[in-house]
Motif scaffolding. Structure first.
Motif, PDB file in Angstrom:
ATOM      1  N   SER A 264       0.834  -1.195   0.000  1.00 37.86           N
ATOM      2  CA  SER A 264       0.000   0.000   0.000  1.00 37.86           C
ATOM      3  C   SER A 264       0.874   1.252   0.000  1.00 37.86           C
ATOM      4  O   SER A 264       1.458   1.618   1.018  1.00 37.86           O
TER       5      SER A 264
ATOM      6  N   ASN B  31      -9.634  -1.537   1.027  1.00 40.11           N
ATOM      7  CA  ASN B  31      -9.508  -2.255   2.296  1.00 40.11           C
ATOM      8  C   ASN B  31      -9.481  -1.222   3.410  1.00 40.11           C
ATOM      9  O   ASN B  31      -8.598  -0.360   3.439  1.00 40.11           O
ATOM     10  N   ASN B  32     -10.466  -1.336   4.349  1.00 36.50           N
ATOM     11  CA  ASN B  32     -10.755  -0.257   5.283  1.00 36.50           C
ATOM     12  C   ASN B  32     -11.149   0.953   4.441  1.00 36.50           C
ATOM     13  O   ASN B  32     -10.428   1.959   4.390  1.00 36.50           O
TER      14      ASN B  32
ATOM     15  N   SER C  76      -8.204  11.372   6.710  1.00 37.53           N
ATOM     16  CA  SER C  76      -8.927  10.393   5.893  1.00 37.53           C
ATOM     17  C   SER C  76     -10.420  10.542   6.139  1.00 37.53           C
ATOM     18  O   SER C  76     -10.843  11.076   7.177  1.00 37.53           O
TER      19      SER C  76
ATOM     20  N   CYS D 282      -9.187   4.075  -1.189  1.00 37.02           N
ATOM     21  CA  CYS D 282      -8.756   2.735  -0.780  1.00 37.02           C
ATOM     22  C   CYS D 282      -9.959   1.831  -0.542  1.00 37.02           C
ATOM     23  O   CYS D 282     -10.993   2.272  -0.039  1.00 37.02           O
TER      24      CYS D 282
ATOM     25  N   SER E  42      -2.861   3.835   6.782  1.00 35.60           N
ATOM     26  CA  SER E  42      -4.197   3.761   7.387  1.00 35.60           C
ATOM     27  C   SER E  42      -5.151   2.856   6.629  1.00 35.60           C
ATOM     28  O   SER E  42      -6.196   2.460   7.157  1.00 35.60           O
ATOM     29  N   ALA E  43      -4.830   2.528   5.357  1.00 41.46           N
ATOM     30  CA  ALA E  43      -5.688   1.676   4.532  1.00 41.46           C
ATOM     31  C   ALA E  43      -4.830   1.055   3.439  1.00 41.46           C
ATOM     32  O   ALA E  43      -3.653   1.386   3.288  1.00 41.46           O
TER      33      ALA E  43
END
Length: 334
Positions: free
Chosen positions: A190, A232-233, A249, A230, A210-211
């Motif tokens: 990521s 994922n999350n 975010s 993003c 964070s993601a």
């Protein structure tokens, strides 16, 4: 008792007057103004591009294997350019009047004339050509493709000028207009890459902590902010364009695939495959909040924002009982 009835009556009257004077709720930011029915089977649709001069929209009809040309003035499908298996990315170069199309099957980038849509050239990459972007400043086309690379095509000779090796499979990317810089996201690992478009090399690497599974990228060049959607999350991550510092975010619905920044209104628009078109408000360079979620349909995750006409185009896969896929056009309210 009579006095109580009078007081009660006055109370009811006061409530009624207050209700009449209460401000109406703000109208939604986006208004659905047109739906254009296309042709094709149910299944994946991918990215879009716009020929603003002719008011024609291009759609990667992946399931159908066609480049769809939509006449927006007439509100109908104008043409389907066949023989485009696995079509994914589409870019229109207005100054060249050329369309560049990335095919997931075979890693081809096909070039078409923007007027009559006749094929002009095919450029071969290793495999799975996906997102395509044109840089008018350098007259180069960038193609993210398999083998973890970003290909660079010279638009005069159609020669591959470079094939920039990446630390992972590249996904969405955007090109700055004020300096030779391209920002590209990697789902895994990521991270966000800053690429020098003149030197055709990676200038910096910024991890996104964070993601993960980042896909679309948008830019606010005035405030030097990069936005990464993003999966994922699921969230939009805001990063500083110079340092890569994570600023903040905003949570969003799952399966985001396109993301745009509206300079005039200080908003972000994100199309999410869960079935929503999301509006995010920017208070300042460091502060953002979810303003609105407009329901679309499941898997309608690709879109295009046109600042000049104040429209957002959403690609809607064919639904049960419908004649074909659709383009839904939303007008943006100030």
């Amino acid at each position: 008792m009579k006095q109580h009835r009078e007081i009660f009556g006055l109370s009811i009257l006061s409530i009624a007057v207050f209700a009449c004077r209460a401000p109406a709720a703000d109208p939604p930011s986006l208004e659905l103004v047109q739906t254009i029915v296309l042709k094709g089977k149910a299944g994946k649709l991918d990215h879009l591009a716009l020929d603003a001069k002719r008011d024609r929209l291009f759609l990667a009809n992946t399931t159908n294997g066609t480049l769809d040309v939509i006449d927006l003035k007439a509100g109908k499908l104008l043409k389907q350019v066949t023989g485009q298996p696995g079509i994914q990315g589409v870019a229109y170069a207005a100054d060249l009047d050329r369309i560049f199309v990335g095919l997931g099957s075979g890693g081809l980038c096909n070039v078409f004339d923007g007027g009559d849509y006749r094929p002009l050239k095919t450029v071969k990459f290793a495999d799975d050509a996906d997102n395509v972007r044109y840089d008018p400043a350098t007259k180069q086309v960038f193609v993210a493709h398999a083998e973890k690379s970003l290909g660079v095509i010279d638009t005069e000779s159609y020669a591959i000028k470079a094939d920039i090796k990446l630390p992972g499979a590249g996904e969405g990317f955007q090109i700055e207009s004020a300096r030779p810089r391209l920002f590209l996201t990697l789902p895994s690992p990521s991270m966000l890459l800053a690429i020098d478009t003149t030197k055709r090399e990676i200038a910096a690497t910024y991890p996104i902590k964070s993601a993960s599974n980042g896909h679309p990228v948008a830019l606010d060049e005035t405030n030097k902010r990069v936005f990464v959607g993003c999966r994922n999350n699921p969230m939009v991550v805001v990063l500083d364009a110079d340092s890569g510092r994570a600023v903040t975010s905003v949570p969003i619905p799952p399966d985001v695939d396109d993301l745009f920044y509206d300079t005039k209104r200080k908003r972000l628009y994100a199309s999410c495959g869960e079935g929503f078109l999301v509006v995010i408000r920017q208070s300042d360079a460091d502060h953002y909040e979810l303003q609105e979620k407009v329901a679309t349909v499941a898997k309608a995750k690709t879109s295009l924002f046109d600042a000049n006409s104040n429209r957002i185009f959403v690609a809607v896969p064919r639904q049960a009982g419908k004649e074909g896929p659709e383009i839904r056009i939303y007008r943006i309210r100030d």
